[in-house]
Scaffold this active site. Structure first.
Site, PDB file in Angstrom:
ATOM      1  CD1 TRP A   1      -2.095  -2.096   0.258  1.00 56.23           C
ATOM      2  CD2 TRP A   1      -2.989  -1.327   2.164  1.00 56.23           C
ATOM      3  NE1 TRP A   1      -3.139  -2.921   0.584  1.00 56.23           N
ATOM      4  CE2 TRP A   1      -3.702  -2.477   1.751  1.00 56.23           C
ATOM      5  CE3 TRP A   1      -3.375  -0.676   3.341  1.00 56.23           C
ATOM      6  CZ2 TRP A   1      -4.781  -2.980   2.477  1.00 56.23           C
ATOM      7  CZ3 TRP A   1      -4.447  -1.178   4.060  1.00 56.23           C
ATOM      8  CH2 TRP A   1      -5.147  -2.313   3.623  1.00 56.23           C
ATOM      9  CE  LYS A   2       4.051   1.350  -4.606  1.00 55.28           C
ATOM     10  NZ  LYS A   2       4.843   1.712  -5.756  1.00 55.28           N
TER      11      LYS A   2
ATOM     12  CG  HIS B   1       9.678  -1.073  -2.865  1.00 60.67           C
ATOM     13  ND1 HIS B   1       9.692   0.072  -3.635  1.00 60.67           N
ATOM     14  CD2 HIS B   1       8.614  -1.798  -3.286  1.00 60.67           C
ATOM     15  CE1 HIS B   1       8.675   0.030  -4.480  1.00 60.67           C
ATOM     16  NE2 HIS B   1       8.004  -1.087  -4.289  1.00 60.67           N
TER      17      HIS B   1
ATOM     18  CB  SER C   1       2.448  -1.309 -14.093  1.00 63.34           C
ATOM     19  OG  SER C   1       3.064  -0.069 -13.810  1.00 63.34           O
TER      20      SER C   1
ATOM     21  N   GLY D   1       1.359  -2.820  -6.253  1.00 63.41           N
ATOM     22  CA  GLY D   1       1.281  -1.515  -5.602  1.00 63.41           C
ATOM     23  C   GLY D   1      -0.090  -0.891  -5.808  1.00 63.41           C
ATOM     24  N   GLY D   2      -0.189  -0.012  -6.799  1.00 65.83           N
ATOM     25  CA  GLY D   2      -1.409   0.773  -7.035  1.00 65.83           C
ATOM     26  C   GLY D   2      -2.696  -0.041  -7.022  1.00 65.83           C
TER      27      GLY D   2
HETATM   28  C1  PEP Z   1       5.347  -1.905  -5.920  1.00 67.31           C
HETATM   29  O1  PEP Z   1       5.030  -1.067  -5.117  1.00 67.31           O
HETATM   30  O2  PEP Z   1       6.173  -2.776  -5.611  1.00 67.31           O
HETATM   31  C2  PEP Z   1       4.745  -1.867  -7.245  1.00 67.31           C
HETATM   32  C3  PEP Z   1       5.040  -2.830  -8.084  1.00 67.31           C
HETATM   33  O3  PEP Z   1       3.912  -0.827  -7.536  1.00 67.31           O
HETATM   34  P1  PEP Z   1       2.893  -0.735  -8.796  1.00 67.31           P
HETATM   35  O4  PEP Z   1       2.138  -2.034  -8.829  1.00 67.31           O
HETATM   36  O5  PEP Z   1       2.035   0.434  -8.484  1.00 67.31           O
HETATM   37  O6  PEP Z   1       3.732  -0.582 -10.017  1.00 67.31           O
END
Ligand code: PEP
Length: 267
Positions: free
Chosen positions: A21-22, A105, A221, A242-243
């Protein structure tokens, strides 16, 4: 037993989908998000499901996922156990709270100047208290364009694992930096090739069995629209998301598709 189709003799690796979730969600928002995901998520079998909310929400999320099949992870830790390190969170503090911890990360490497050495110390510290590290490695765009992907991931892997004998249930996330948060995911084929190289490196550093048992995720992504391409690859054992992990329906769909695709591949 959550994962009942896994044939240990055939070394079938249980797929894992982790949501990073960052620096998003207040405690209230975190609770809402978990509550929206749980009905769909809890019943999905044969995939390890891990939520990695911000530190301040770990406790609240832990309470909500108790007695479910969902597991908890932190997004980072500091390598010292305690002391005068204002603002840091120690492995001992996390050991009581969660099972997993993301380490290395690319955002930590980029914005907080983490090096191979600090990543190595963090992995040692996590393993010492029984946390399962999700070690992130991956090349930057210019490295990719210069054909240096193999070298970069090999170097990152070696320095992260240097001098570590027992990996416990460490998971590796291959995350090309140019694919993180950009909407420009790698292809299934690209990620499978690099995951295969990482597995080969693990076999060289340790042995074939450890490499065969190691879960290697793709991250960058990932969405409900493209997850199928990744988890259909033989070297990819899930995703670090992530997102899309901030949207309940997307995340549930990613986990659901992973269960279906991996189940189908076994037949
Ligand atoms: C991540 O935070 O490790 C990531 C892959 O982000 P996203 O899926 O948003 O690219």
């Amino acid at each position: 037993m959550i994962n009942d189709w896994v044939d240990k003799e055939n070394r079938m690796r249980i797929p894992l989908i982790a949501g990073n979730w960052k620096m998003n969600t207040t405690i209230g928002e975190a609770k809402q998000l978990v509550s929206a995901m749980l009905p769909g998520l809890d019943g999905i079998k044969n995939v390890d499901k891990v939520l990695c909310p911000p530190f301040v929400s770990l406790m609240a999320v832990k309470e909500l996922i108790q007695r479910t099949s969902v597991q908890l992870g932190a997004q980072d830790l500091y390598f010292e156990e305690k002391g005068a390190y204002t603002g840091e969170i120690s492995p001992l503090m996390l050991a009581d709270l969660c099972e997993f911890v993301i380490i290395g990360h690319s955002e930590r490497r980029q914005y907080f100047h983490e090096t191979g050495e600090t990543v190595n110390k963090k992995i040692r510290a996590a393993l010492k208290v029984g946390l399962k590290p999700i070690l992130c490695i991956g090349e930057r765009l210019e490295e990719n364009e210069a054909g240096k992907t193999a070298q970069v991931v090999t170097d990152q892997l070696q320095s992260a694992l240097s001098g570590i004998d027992n990996l416990n249930s460490l998971v590796i996330a291959y995350e090309p930096v140019w694919a993180i948060g950009t909407g420009r995911a790698a292809t299934g084929q690209q990620s499978n090739e690099t995951a295969g190289l990482i597995r080969h490196n693990v076999a060289q550093l340790y042995n074939r069995k450890i490499a065969d048992d190691m879960r290697i995720l793709y991250g960058g992504s990932v969405t409900a629209e493209n997850i199928a391409e990744f988890v259909a690859q033989p070297e990819i054992d899930g995703a670090l998301v992530g997102g899309a992990s901030l949207k309940a329906s997307q995340f549930v769909s990613i986990v659901q598709q992973t269960a279906e695709i991996r189940g189908r591949l076994l037949k």
